[in-house]
Write a protein that holds these residues in place. Structure first.
Motif, mmCIF file in Angstrom:
data_model
loop_
_atom_site.group_PDB
_atom_site.id
_atom_site.type_symbol
_atom_site.label_atom_id
_atom_site.label_comp_id
_atom_site.label_asym_id
_atom_site.label_seq_id
_atom_site.Cartn_x
_atom_site.Cartn_y
_atom_site.Cartn_z
ATOM 1 N N UNK A 128 0.821 -1.212 0.000
ATOM 2 C CA UNK A 128 0.000 0.000 0.000
ATOM 3 C C UNK A 128 0.858 1.267 0.000
ATOM 4 N N UNK A 129 2.106 1.157 0.425
ATOM 5 C CA UNK A 129 2.997 2.338 0.466
ATOM 6 C C UNK A 129 3.309 2.867 -0.926
ATOM 7 N N UNK A 136 4.500 0.708 16.118
ATOM 8 C CA UNK A 136 3.685 1.775 15.542
ATOM 9 C C UNK A 136 3.825 1.754 14.034
ATOM 10 N N UNK A 145 2.073 3.685 10.386
ATOM 11 C CA UNK A 145 1.137 4.673 9.865
ATOM 12 C C UNK A 145 1.318 4.820 8.365
ATOM 13 N N UNK A 146 0.292 5.327 7.715
ATOM 14 C CA UNK A 146 0.326 5.470 6.260
ATOM 15 C C UNK A 146 -0.588 6.606 5.852
ATOM 16 N N UNK A 147 -0.062 7.488 5.018
ATOM 17 C CA UNK A 147 -0.881 8.544 4.424
ATOM 18 C C UNK A 147 -1.128 8.185 2.974
ATOM 19 N N UNK A 205 -0.221 -3.473 7.510
ATOM 20 C CA UNK A 205 0.951 -3.128 8.324
ATOM 21 C C UNK A 205 1.650 -4.415 8.746
ATOM 22 N N UNK A 209 3.804 15.674 8.143
ATOM 23 C CA UNK A 209 4.645 14.467 8.056
ATOM 24 C C UNK A 209 4.097 13.568 6.957
ATOM 25 N N UNK A 210 4.891 13.311 5.910
ATOM 26 C CA UNK A 210 4.383 12.521 4.789
ATOM 27 C C UNK A 210 4.783 11.058 4.901
ATOM 28 N N UNK A 245 6.420 8.257 8.031
ATOM 29 C CA UNK A 245 6.949 8.087 9.382
ATOM 30 C C UNK A 245 7.268 6.627 9.620
ATOM 31 N N UNK A 305 9.237 3.954 12.641
ATOM 32 C CA UNK A 305 9.901 3.877 13.928
ATOM 33 C C UNK A 305 10.113 2.431 14.306
#
Lengths: 284, 284, 284, 284
Positions: A242-243, B35, B37-39, B283, C32-33, C35, C37
């Motif tokens: 999905x990235x 953690x 995350x995805x935009x 993820x 933030x596009x 991230x 960690x």
């Protein structure tokens, strides 16, 4: 340096073919350095490929061909015997994406290709500098979208003048007309930027992105009149997530395309690919 | 043994989400152990998943949910917070091919699965012995080809009685009716034995063999009303050649199916899969 | 065109880091596009990488660095904030095998590389023509096998004069002296032609052939004083069989080397690789 | 159902072998359904494997063997002719990890294995229930760490009594004594949980994790007196990253081990693996 004869045969399967052919070869002193065979049970067809050390044979290639003729007739063979000293002549056709061409040029200059690139044809002028730096002729043949006849007539005469044995569509984004497909049947190799039969046609990476697949791919196949439907030689894939944007898919895809085309072309030039209906036997 | 909270969020992307959520968690003493995350730039949607050590939080899970509610409202979140002590209940549906079921049962008994298989439903009686040996109930629900209504009504009540969180079609060769697809949307996982979108529908390995592809595959996806068209979770492939019969493809395919289904189901049970239109964010 | 800040952090893991850093960024308007960690449980160390749209920040990069300083001190961070407008300068070193260099030059000219090749150093004159055709300086620095001091002193001054951020050993068959390894620690990337730790040292493909392995590989790693033992960035493999000679392995290996080096270098140049002892965290 | 003869030959390479053998087979009416051959140029040794439809041969298997004897002598062959009706007998040895055994039992019951599991030997009692449920005898032979002689004497007599053709060490964590290695040379198959020659010996996944490799693997090989150093039959790998703990590597590794052992054993049972010094020729 030693050269080889490559005997490639396809015929109706029946008892005694291998014995007859291998007996023929060893009867002429031939040393077989590589042998592959395949019986297709569904169609009852038999395929074989022998690599024979030329110096071990007690006659010339032409004489060997003549001597083999009765064996071939007896078993109704389609066959060819090629001398590896006669290197196949390859014409590459490109549009604007250069990655496949750059890769093929490297493999050729590095001695990885069993054949010679003899010219490049493009509907764009972009790659002239690079191609000519490699000492190769570059033919810019613009294609008029409203009438492509003239362009493809010129392409046909260029290919003919270059005495091409094989034509590689290395991301050439035009569709060949039916007469060219027929004339060069089994000798035009395309790299399609999807895992066929998924995403035939235009913008496959965008189609793949829209569908949310987790693997993208590329397909090397022979060109036939039906778009993206010819016999498949080789395929491979690359994992995506999905990235990844459509642009990322295009970039990953380039690497897959290069690799798949290089393998497919290599096998073709080494006489390892036998066409069987709309499929291939690949003695890789 | 330590347990975790899993916070899974999807919402319109805007500045400050991460700061707000991570500030909320650390404000309650929470230790974030994983953690993601995805935009999604195209849709402007944001996705995140936090794994939080439960013992580090200064309140109960329910209290945490209540406390988070205003944050969720502020950012228009779709969200869930799950306690890993509440293990998902999985019902497996099969027809006659046992490889996926055997694989899932092994993973469950070996402690590899974050959830519990609570029952098996089949339109055939074949696997009762094996399933019952594992201490699980087996429901044989024959499907009448002329009228499937009764069968699917029974299946629905079985699934309900088993309090299933997730239904796995582990080579269940029947098509679920629309009402079941809707009722359990996002909770029914299928393994399709092709590299979708190639070869949707019946007998995909035979289709693949006929087309002469050089790679076969399998696809794990959520079931929707449109056959073999739901959001894809995971895919993988296996290399084949002209040597291989359709039977060989079936055999290779079994191994790919098992692996792809196991990964897809694992990610689903670990709350790693977020559905986004007809696609997934995984993820992994 | 929009540019980005890349914030890369490693520090002792403790509660509230993400909240503090993301709060700091959003407090300055930052969008933030991307991230990533990672908490390493064994060592208790935390790693993060943020990609921030530069135009969304209400101050200059230098001011942002200054403003972040107290946060960094508070959490004992090793950190860097890089502006993507400052493209890393890459020096490539080669011996006689050109495949990796050709591949890197293609990726650079095609716009696939986030950095600029600024020069090529070689102990052989072979690739001068190709390199200069790309408009790049070529430095032929022969290495005297009996005393390499002078050669490596010249190399060091060349690298310095070229203001290299990263040095790529693209099949450079000489061992760097310890002082160079130390001076450029974490900035020299090597491609080794085996699947490390198997077959470290010389002629790995021949070692692999002698052992009869069924897969060969390549490894991209940071150079340290201990030969072929530095932190691994990326690896990949290629399947081989009894059919293949050491020469075939060399040829297959070239393709793996190119791919592995390209991926490893890309991640390095995009600040996705964080060194952690003798290992790497790769936010690919 | 049709059965086959499998003729497997290794001999010094010289002209006319294929002609002689294929002539012999077709002279007896034999229909060859699969043929593989390999010339090892370095050692000058030739390998071949023929699969012959038994019903096409005009004599019994024993008569065929006798008739072939002079051909074999003429070419100094090591050879065997096996009738596929005589299914190989397989004894599986395990310790406490059940994944490989479960996988082999599934393949056996599903008809995927060309041979029969006839018993399981373990130094632990754990898997008795599962094995006996499959209708197989289970022998619990504890191994006394201070003196293993008695245990291995019992194992030897069990293997003998079971008339085992092949012994599979399916994660049997004990080292076989030299006399057993010699007695069953070429008939004991081990699955090692690393990509050999990397990480031979104990706890390979922990070794791999410590080294920070990006791929882990498994290796199926024949057991010889030297630990983890016998001829390799098959290998495969799985991608890992900094995210993964040693426990994750163990879990991924199980899937690779199962797959690699299943393929290696299958090829062995189908007479596709020819040992050549410390390497293998695999006619897969």
């Amino acid at each position: 340096m030693s050269h080889y004869y490559r005997l490639v045969v396809s015929c109706p399967d029946r008892r005694g073919i291998v014995a007859r052919v291998s007996g023929f070869i060893s009867g002429h002193g031939g040393s077989i350095t590589e042998a592959s065979q395949h019986s297709d049970l569904a169609s009852g067809r038999f395929f074989m490929r022998y690599e024979i050390l030329a110096d071990s044979i007690d006659m010339t290639g032409d004489a060997l061909r003549q001597a083999f003729e009765p064996v071939a007739r007896e078993f109704e063979m389609e066959w060819a015997l090629r001398d590896t000293r006669q290197r196949p002549r390859v014409v590459v056709m490109v549009s604007r994406e250069s990655h496949c061409l750059v890769d093929l040029l490297y493999r050729w200059t590095a001695g990885e290709m069993e054949g010679d690139i003899v010219g490049v044809i493009s509907n764009h002028p972009d790659m002239r500098g690079m191609v000519e730096w490699h000492g190769l002729p570059y033919f810019h043949v613009p294609v008029d979208a409203t009438d492509k006849t003239a362009a493809f007539a010129e392409i046909e005469s260029r290919v003919e003048a270059l005495e091409a044995d094989t034509v590689v569509l290395a991301r050439y984004m035009q569709i060949l007309p039916p007469n060219l497909c027929q004339r060069y049947a089994g000798r035009v190799i395309n790299i399609h930027h999807s895992f066929l039969p998924s995403f035939a046609g235009a913008r496959p990476y965008h189609q793949a992105h829209d569908r949310g697949v987790k693997l993208i791919g590329a397909t090397c196949h022979y060109v036939t009149e039906e778009l993206d439907a010819g016999p498949i030689i080789e395929q491979d894939i690359h994992r995506v997530s999905h990235c990844h944007t459509p642009g990322d898919l295009v970039r990953f895809g380039r690497d897959v395309e290069k690799a798949v085309l290089a393998r497919g072309l290599r096998w073709h030039l080494e006489d390892r690919v036998l066409i069987h209906g709309n499929k291939t036997v690949v003695f890789a």
